[in-house]
Enzyme design. Sequence first.
Site, PDB file in Angstrom:
ATOM      1  N   GLY A 262      28.063  43.745  14.974  1.00 14.70           N
ATOM      2  CA  GLY A 262      28.682  42.971  13.895  1.00 14.70           C
ATOM      3  C   GLY A 262      29.533  41.821  14.412  1.00 14.70           C
ATOM      4  O   GLY A 262      30.012  40.999  13.644  1.00 14.70           O
TER       5      GLY A 262
ATOM      6  N   TYR B 265      40.754  48.304  18.531  1.00 17.18           N
ATOM      7  CA  TYR B 265      41.601  47.113  18.507  1.00 17.18           C
ATOM      8  C   TYR B 265      41.776  46.647  19.952  1.00 17.18           C
ATOM      9  O   TYR B 265      42.865  46.604  20.502  1.00 17.18           O
ATOM     10  CB  TYR B 265      42.941  47.401  17.821  1.00 17.18           C
ATOM     11  CG  TYR B 265      42.819  47.725  16.340  1.00 17.18           C
ATOM     12  CD1 TYR B 265      41.833  47.114  15.558  1.00 17.18           C
ATOM     13  CD2 TYR B 265      43.678  48.614  15.712  1.00 17.18           C
ATOM     14  CE1 TYR B 265      41.707  47.406  14.202  1.00 17.18           C
ATOM     15  CE2 TYR B 265      43.563  48.903  14.355  1.00 17.18           C
ATOM     16  CZ  TYR B 265      42.576  48.299  13.614  1.00 17.18           C
ATOM     17  OH  TYR B 265      42.462  48.579  12.269  1.00 17.18           O
TER      18      TYR B 265
ATOM     19  N   GLY C 170      29.497  48.650  17.000  1.00 15.65           N
ATOM     20  CA  GLY C 170      30.784  48.654  17.690  1.00 15.65           C
ATOM     21  C   GLY C 170      31.763  49.610  17.031  1.00 15.65           C
ATOM     22  O   GLY C 170      32.478  50.347  17.704  1.00 15.65           O
ATOM     23  N   HIS C 171      31.778  49.599  15.706  1.00 14.92           N
ATOM     24  CA  HIS C 171      32.782  50.346  14.950  1.00 14.92           C
ATOM     25  C   HIS C 171      32.665  51.853  15.149  1.00 14.92           C
ATOM     26  O   HIS C 171      33.641  52.529  15.496  1.00 14.92           O
ATOM     27  CB  HIS C 171      32.630  50.001  13.472  1.00 14.92           C
ATOM     28  CG  HIS C 171      33.643  50.642  12.568  1.00 14.92           C
ATOM     29  ND1 HIS C 171      34.949  50.234  12.524  1.00 14.92           N
ATOM     30  CD2 HIS C 171      33.534  51.656  11.675  1.00 14.92           C
ATOM     31  CE1 HIS C 171      35.609  50.969  11.632  1.00 14.92           C
ATOM     32  NE2 HIS C 171      34.770  51.843  11.106  1.00 14.92           N
TER      33      HIS C 171
ATOM     34  N   GLY D  96      30.467  45.624  12.082  1.00 19.09           N
ATOM     35  CA  GLY D  96      29.162  46.201  12.423  1.00 19.09           C
ATOM     36  C   GLY D  96      29.244  47.687  12.728  1.00 19.09           C
ATOM     37  O   GLY D  96      30.222  48.170  13.306  1.00 19.09           O
TER      38      GLY D  96
HETATM   39  C1  FAD Z   1      38.335  41.797  10.207  1.00 13.63           C
HETATM   40  C2  FAD Z   1      38.304  43.109  10.945  1.00 13.63           C
HETATM   41  C3  FAD Z   1      38.603  44.285  10.263  1.00 13.63           C
HETATM   42  C4  FAD Z   1      38.577  45.518  10.928  1.00 13.63           C
HETATM   43  N1  FAD Z   1      38.879  46.656  10.224  1.00 13.63           N
HETATM   44  C5  FAD Z   1      38.847  47.846  10.861  1.00 13.63           C
HETATM   45  C6  FAD Z   1      39.145  49.061  10.170  1.00 13.63           C
HETATM   46  O1  FAD Z   1      39.450  49.067   8.972  1.00 13.63           O
HETATM   47  N2  FAD Z   1      39.118  50.225  10.863  1.00 13.63           N
HETATM   48  C7  FAD Z   1      38.788  50.272  12.188  1.00 13.63           C
HETATM   49  O2  FAD Z   1      38.742  51.361  12.739  1.00 13.63           O
HETATM   50  N3  FAD Z   1      38.488  49.146  12.871  1.00 13.63           N
HETATM   51  C8  FAD Z   1      38.516  47.941  12.245  1.00 13.63           C
HETATM   52  N4  FAD Z   1      38.230  46.803  12.946  1.00 13.63           N
HETATM   53  C9  FAD Z   1      37.897  46.896  14.372  1.00 13.63           C
HETATM   54  C10 FAD Z   1      36.404  47.151  14.558  1.00 13.63           C
HETATM   55  O3  FAD Z   1      36.146  48.522  14.311  1.00 13.63           O
HETATM   56  C11 FAD Z   1      35.982  46.812  15.992  1.00 13.63           C
HETATM   57  O4  FAD Z   1      36.240  45.461  16.250  1.00 13.63           O
HETATM   58  C12 FAD Z   1      34.509  47.145  16.225  1.00 13.63           C
HETATM   59  O5  FAD Z   1      34.286  47.274  17.616  1.00 13.63           O
HETATM   60  C13 FAD Z   1      33.608  46.085  15.661  1.00 13.63           C
HETATM   61  O6  FAD Z   1      32.268  46.453  15.755  1.00 13.63           O
HETATM   62  P1  FAD Z   1      31.156  45.302  15.664  1.00 13.63           P
HETATM   63  O7  FAD Z   1      29.837  45.920  15.844  1.00 13.63           O
HETATM   64  O8  FAD Z   1      31.399  44.456  14.467  1.00 13.63           O
HETATM   65  O9  FAD Z   1      31.596  44.405  16.910  1.00 13.63           O
HETATM   66  P2  FAD Z   1      30.824  43.821  18.177  1.00 13.63           P
HETATM   67  O10 FAD Z   1      31.664  42.657  18.594  1.00 13.63           O
HETATM   68  O11 FAD Z   1      29.400  43.573  17.900  1.00 13.63           O
HETATM   69  O12 FAD Z   1      30.939  44.997  19.236  1.00 13.63           O
HETATM   70  C14 FAD Z   1      32.151  45.541  19.680  1.00 13.63           C
HETATM   71  C15 FAD Z   1      31.961  46.177  21.056  1.00 13.63           C
HETATM   72  O13 FAD Z   1      30.964  47.177  20.991  1.00 13.63           O
HETATM   73  C16 FAD Z   1      29.845  46.833  21.818  1.00 13.63           C
HETATM   74  N5  FAD Z   1      28.631  47.124  21.057  1.00 13.63           N
HETATM   75  C17 FAD Z   1      28.308  46.619  19.837  1.00 13.63           C
HETATM   76  N6  FAD Z   1      27.144  47.111  19.441  1.00 13.63           N
HETATM   77  C18 FAD Z   1      26.702  47.924  20.420  1.00 13.63           C
HETATM   78  C19 FAD Z   1      25.523  48.707  20.573  1.00 13.63           C
HETATM   79  N7  FAD Z   1      24.570  48.726  19.642  1.00 13.63           N
HETATM   80  N8  FAD Z   1      25.365  49.428  21.712  1.00 13.63           N
HETATM   81  C20 FAD Z   1      26.329  49.393  22.687  1.00 13.63           C
HETATM   82  N9  FAD Z   1      27.450  48.663  22.580  1.00 13.63           N
HETATM   83  C21 FAD Z   1      27.643  47.937  21.463  1.00 13.63           C
HETATM   84  C22 FAD Z   1      29.995  45.353  22.074  1.00 13.63           C
HETATM   85  O14 FAD Z   1      29.329  44.958  23.267  1.00 13.63           O
HETATM   86  C23 FAD Z   1      31.486  45.195  22.120  1.00 13.63           C
HETATM   87  O15 FAD Z   1      31.963  45.607  23.374  1.00 13.63           O
HETATM   88  C24 FAD Z   1      38.248  45.560  12.300  1.00 13.63           C
HETATM   89  C25 FAD Z   1      37.956  44.381  12.979  1.00 13.63           C
HETATM   90  C26 FAD Z   1      37.985  43.161  12.326  1.00 13.63           C
HETATM   91  C27 FAD Z   1      37.681  41.897  13.087  1.00 13.63           C
END
Ligand code: FAD
Length: 531
Positions: A108, A473, A179-180, A176
């Site tokens: 994401g 975070y 990551g989440h 996404g």
């Molecule tokens: C606006 C905002 C609101 C948020 N709200 C919350 C919340 O309410 N609760 C909470 O707990 N967290 C929250 N977060 C934090 C969020 O959970 C983390 O930033 C999370 O890692 C995001 O996942 P992503 O897939 O979107 O990110 P990405 O940037 O795609 O990935 C994050 C990390 O995971 C790795 N990764 C991603 N996908 C994979 C995969 N398929 N396989 C292996 N590694 C992978 C990436 O390389 C990177 O290191 C929030 C963040 C933001 C920016």
Amino acid sequence: MESSGITFLLLFFANLLVLGASSSQDHNKHFLQCLTEQFEGSNSDPSNVIYTPNDAAYESLLITQNRRPESTFPLRPLLIITPYYEREIIAVIYCSKKLGTQITVRSGGHDYEGLSYTSEVPFVILDMRNFRSISVNTKDRTAWVEVGATLGQLYYTIARHSKTLAFTAGVCPTVGVGGHISGGGYGMMSRKHSLAADHVIDAKVMNVDGQILDRRSMGEDLFWAIRGGGGASFGIVLAFKLELITIPEKVTVFNVSRTQEHNATHLVHRWQYVADKIDDNLLLRLFLRSVKSPVHGNRTIQASFTSLYLGRVHHLLPIMQEKFPELGLVEDDCTEMSWIESILYFAGVRNESLDVLLDRNPARRPYFKGKSDYVRQPIPINALNGIWKFLHEQPEIKAELEASPYGGVLSSYSKSETPFPHRAGNIFMIHYGIAWNNPGKSELESHMNWIRRLYSYMAPYVSKNPRAVYFNYRDLDLGINNEGNTSYKQASVWGLKYFENNFHRLVHVKTKVDPSNFFRNKQSIPPLLSE
Ligand SMILES: Cc1cc2nc3c(=O)[nH]c(=O)nc-3n(C[C@H](O)[C@H](O)[C@H](O)COP(=O)(O)OP(=O)(O)OC[C@H]3O[C@@H](n4cnc5c(N)ncnc54)[C@H](O)[C@@H]3O)c2cc1C
Ligand SMILES: *[C@@H]1O[C@H](CO)[C@@H](O)[C@H](O)[C@H]1NC(C)=O
Ligand SMILES: *[C@@H]1O[C@H](CO)[C@@H](O)[C@H](O)[C@H]1NC(C)=O
Ligand SMILES: *[C@@H]1O[C@H](CO)[C@@H](O)[C@H](O)[C@H]1NC(C)=O
Ligand SMILES: *[C@@H]1O[C@H](CO)[C@@H](O)[C@H](O)[C@H]1NC(C)=O
Ligand SMILES: *[C@@H]1O[C@H](CO)[C@@H](O)[C@H](O)[C@H]1NC(C)=O
């Protein structure tokens, strides 16, 4: 055909080594050539999957979630790859190994430090956006969800299938799944239903050899690691199987705000004695900002109690009356709605169709820095007043503290059940956030400086030895792996803060599944052998 391609690559790789550094343009061409060759003979269409800096879509694919001004990115990706098929990912791993290029995996793109789309060494982005199918099984109460789905899409899809099934995860719909969930996943139901990662019952992961593993074939060590330890150190997560939760058809929300003229400071202080102990069905999240007072025009602190109760309002009111009468909650403050409507409510979307949950790309966000802390003893009033001074230093709304209560079911897991160690004993987690719009270097520095000063001010009032931090975070201030020296000792500085003693088991798993440290970034778990 195949073997001559590989011979060519090997020669090429040897060449690279002899020449030392090749220009990034060359590197880009070679990666492209390698991938194109790998795609030959399959029905993959490179123009739908591979984006070079010459493609118009490259820019828009790159900038979905910039947390920092682009001028601070050391390098741009050689290519952005958006696979549809597993074999395309295998090809990316193959070419990365051949050419010594790093992969950043992005689901994401919400990483707090942009680690899914930035790097200091030549890299390609593996963007999982096209791996986003979701299948819900209402009989089993489970769902398989691919990592490129967003939380909004997941919630939307579950709600389309059932009024009483749901999933416990974060608040922002564009985050996404990949990551989440691999990093934990806290949301408005976490006191009752814990974290997203606590409800993962199976997964599909591609390992460093391009093999696709499920829970049984990966073994319990790796399956443990990707439920809170992040995915990026261990492989490429393709999908999670989730155990859904059961919710009532109606839930109740409220968002009551009080400024200092209405006793905000005492209410915040009092909240600390209530928030982790109150009924598990109730989560009272607290947001703190500095705003202009409607009473006297000077700045004041606004405390918003943004809350979800998993039940009807007539059950909620007596609980609040008994446990937190100081807030003065009345029926008019409360709204009953379905769980999925509450998702829109907490995302700040009013009166729109549920379809907004399917939007992947929010409007471009301003620059941002966040940090987190865990609080185990109530913060005294005089220290709260000190925090207010920090908030008043910033323009209205740009700085915010978020206090997320723990307790409830979160405390019923042992510290080592998953890599996420923040269990019993925590009253709440603080999230400090600062956002700004100007891309200038001095703006960046002054905002970083502000949040670091606040973080250091808070040290006496938060967890110690280690000072615990929530992995989702992500905060590079805690320390990074130097390229070429991912030592265990160096990594344990930040690793113990995110994972406490689970860090050691994560290193053990890493050493087992990726001893050559192919999957790495500035804050990835190091294998022991590289010491
Ligand atoms: C606006 C905002 C609101 C948020 N709200 C919350 C919340 O309410 N609760 C909470 O707990 N967290 C929250 N977060 C934090 C969020 O959970 C983390 O930033 C999370 O890692 C995001 O996942 P992503 O897939 O979107 O990110 P990405 O940037 O795609 O990935 C994050 C990390 O995971 C790795 N990764 C991603 N996908 C994979 C995969 N398929 N396989 C292996 N590694 C992978 C990436 O390389 C990177 O290191 C929030 C963040 C933001 C920016
Ligand atoms: C503010 O809250 C404190 C603590 O609950 C209480 O003692 C005090 O009377 C309140 N003041 C007002 C003006 O409500
Ligand atoms: C507003 O702030 C100014 C400057 O600090 C101060 O002099 C003034 O008394 C304040 N007014 C009120 C109503 O608090
Ligand atoms: C709660 O109220 C505050 C203050 O008005 C507002 O800034 C915030 O966006 C509201 N939160 C939600 C989820 O509506
Ligand atoms: C949402 O729509 C209802 C009914 O049309 C209206 O009463 C209400 O004020 C609207 N709420 C917001 C926040 O726009
Ligand atoms: C790697 O880092 C560790 C800890 O910072 C340091 O002691 C060691 O000398 C470094 N090794 C190399 C080869 O730079």
